[in-house]
Design an enzyme around this catalytic site. Structure first.
Site, PDB file in Angstrom:
ATOM      1  N   HIS A 204       0.923 -13.087  12.661  1.00 16.43           N
ATOM      2  CA  HIS A 204       1.864 -13.687  13.612  1.00 16.43           C
ATOM      3  C   HIS A 204       1.676 -15.196  13.763  1.00 16.43           C
ATOM      4  O   HIS A 204       2.510 -15.868  14.352  1.00 16.43           O
ATOM      5  CB  HIS A 204       1.732 -13.002  14.975  1.00 16.43           C
ATOM      6  CG  HIS A 204       3.033 -12.897  15.713  1.00 16.43           C
ATOM      7  ND1 HIS A 204       4.212 -13.429  15.251  1.00 16.43           N
ATOM      8  CD2 HIS A 204       3.349 -12.302  16.895  1.00 16.43           C
ATOM      9  CE1 HIS A 204       5.185 -13.199  16.100  1.00 16.43           C
ATOM     10  NE2 HIS A 204       4.684 -12.497  17.113  1.00 16.43           N
TER      11      HIS A 204
ATOM     12  N   THR B  39       0.855  -1.185   0.000  1.00 15.31           N
ATOM     13  CA  THR B  39       0.000   0.000   0.000  1.00 15.31           C
ATOM     14  C   THR B  39       0.890   1.234   0.000  1.00 15.31           C
ATOM     15  O   THR B  39       1.745   1.400   0.887  1.00 15.31           O
ATOM     16  CB  THR B  39      -0.970   0.015   1.207  1.00 15.31           C
ATOM     17  OG1 THR B  39      -1.714   1.231   1.187  1.00 15.31           O
ATOM     18  CG2 THR B  39      -0.248  -0.127   2.533  1.00 15.31           C
TER      19      THR B  39
END
Length: 489
Positions: A460, A408
């Site tokens: 994660h 982005t």
């Protein structure tokens, strides 16, 4: 061949297709044809917006448009007929099409067929004879159990045509109750869906209105007449009304009068749902690094003059994308997804690189398929096409599925960095901040250098802190010394 079979072969119906993967509905943005227009196989007839993108739909038939079942702005379920085509217009006159449904009318039919033959239905819903007899409902007190046959005037109105005035006054087909409102066989006032919506918006109870339409139908004029006494003050009273006072003079602010409400639908609705799902299902970790990209910016200028890059869009984002791909090649374990159902990690030997693009319809993330194996000119070409297509609102749903990682570019807005949220199903997203001239220690001296900040968010469950840190450090290392595109790539 029966008449119904012949009609089915002559009048071909085109249903709203699933233009994405598992989409259930789409909004009709624009019709490019109207009833009576000639169309050919493959001709685009309308543009629709799904939860992923705006898509143009081609018609698979040759013929003349017979009917548009829905108007612009209506959201239609996948599998619903949206247009019919007369494939043999020379076979004779076609039956009159039903009135096109516009957004207020696009609700389910509110009137049901009665046991005897067919009952007048409201605009947009059509009527079909049934061979199955229904058990008659018990009439309410003071209400006839069965309305009279539909008058020619009403039937013409329901078919969207103007009927000639009858020679004699039409007797309403229902008996007024105590308050004078026209009531159908199910005990509710008769009114078309747009009229019901108008009454609801104006706060008018249909049961209190005396119908003036044929067969006891309540018209828009009836609703406006009922609302007029409450909404319009008497002329004398109107003269006494003081002029509007500015909020500053009264100390009171009418917030509602200065607000706009826009329905959440299409791309914006899908984006909101996806971001909420991602934020609350994937445990996000974000790491940051600030890097001197002076050499990368010089390389961008050199590539713009390279004959092999002629006609291609060369910018810093291109080299950031290449650096990201090189780092993933060095740490392939980051390119994975989490399969909750199977409780498995799916490692992928391909990289579909998503590029977040802001469009008038909301944020979309189309991706470059197999970006990791493309040359720099190929990557530049596909990146340019992807951005141009997104700005035109023509990105296909297929281009927005199957992504593995995303970039982005928040720097184009002058933003240093942020904490990007993962695109659902992906393992990582890199935010590329603004490149600014800043004081930097270079070769032991403080100099003005071109500097940017990168932020990497990752899942994660898939990527631990060590792996994520190595990935981000490698991206920064390539951008600091872009010759590593050769030595590492």
């Amino acid at each position: 061949m029966t008449a119904s079979t012949a009609n089915a072969q002559r009048f071909r119906e085109f249903k709203m297709p699933d233009v994405g993967e598992g989409l259930t509905e789409a909004e009709i943005l624009k019709w490019y044809v109207k009833p009576g227009d000639t169309v050919t196989d493959g001709q685009v007839v309308c543009e629709v917006e799904t939860a992923k993108a705006a898509v143009e739909l081609p018609i698979p038939y040759d013929g003349v448009v017979h009917e548009l079942n829905f108007g612009e702005g209506v959201t239609v379920d996948v599998g619903t007929v949206i247009i019919s085509v007369d494939t043999d217009p020379g076979a004779g006159p076609a039956p009159a099409p039903a009135t096109v449904q516009t957004p207020p009318e696009a609700a389910k039919a509110e009137e049901e067929a009665e046991p005897q033959g067919r009952q007048a239905v409201l605009v947009g819903y059509g009527a079909a004879p049934s061979s199955t007899k229904r058990r008659a409902r018990k009439p309410q007190a003071g209400v006839p159990a069965q309305p009279e046959p539909v008058s020619a005037a009403l039937q013409a109105e329901l078919n969207g045509r103007t009927a000639p005035a009858p020679a004699t006054p039409v007797t309403p087909a229902v008996t007024p109750v105590a308050n004078g409102a026209g009531v159908g066989a199910v005990g509710r006032p008769l009114a078309k869906p747009p009229v019901r919506k108008l009454a609801k918006d104006l706060g008018i109870d249909l049961a209190t209105i005396v119908p003036s339409g044929p067969d006891g139908i309540i018209t828009r004029e009836d609703v406006h007449a009922a609302a007029a006494p409450a909404a319009a003050p008497a002329p004398a009273a109107a003269a006494a009304v003081p002029a509007p006072v500015a909020p500053a003079e009264t100390g009171v602010v009418n917030a509602a009068a200065r607000e706009r409400r826009v329905p959440v639908k299409g791309v914006r609705k899908a984006t909101a749902q996806a971001m909420v799902s991602s934020a609350f299902t994937a445990p996000h970790v974000t790491e940051f690094i600030t890097v001197d990209v002076t050499r990368t910016m010089k390389l961008v200028q050199e590539l713009k003059q390279d004959p092999d890059m002629a006609g291609l869009r060369v910018n810093p984002l291109l080299l950031v994308a290449r650096a990201f791909l090189v780092a993933i090649k060095r740490h392939p374990e980051v390119n994975a997804s989490w399969d909750e159902a199977q409780q498995e990690i799916v490692y992928k030997d391909y990289v579909n690189l998503g590029i977040a693009a802001a469009t008038p319809r909301g944020l979309i993330v189309p991706n470059i398929k197999d970006a990791g194996v493309k040359t720099l000119p190929q990557l530049a070409e596909e990146l340019g096409d992807l951005v141009a297509t997104a700005r035109e609102g023509k990105t296909s749903p297929a281009a927005m599925t199957g992504g593995t990682v995303t970039i982005t570019n928040v720097g184009v807005f002058g933003v240093d960095t942020g904490t990007p949220i993962l695109n659902p199903g992906e393992s990582a997203i890199l935010a590329f901040g603004a490149v600014k001239l800043q004081p930097w220690v270079h070769k032991g001296k403080v100099k003005a250098r071109q500097v940017t900040t990168l932020a990497l968010s990752f899942d994660h469950r898939l990527i631990d802190g060590e792996l994520g840190s190595k990935l981000l450090a490698d991206i920064a290392a390539v951008l600091e010394r872009p010759k590593r595109l050769i030595t590492w790539g």
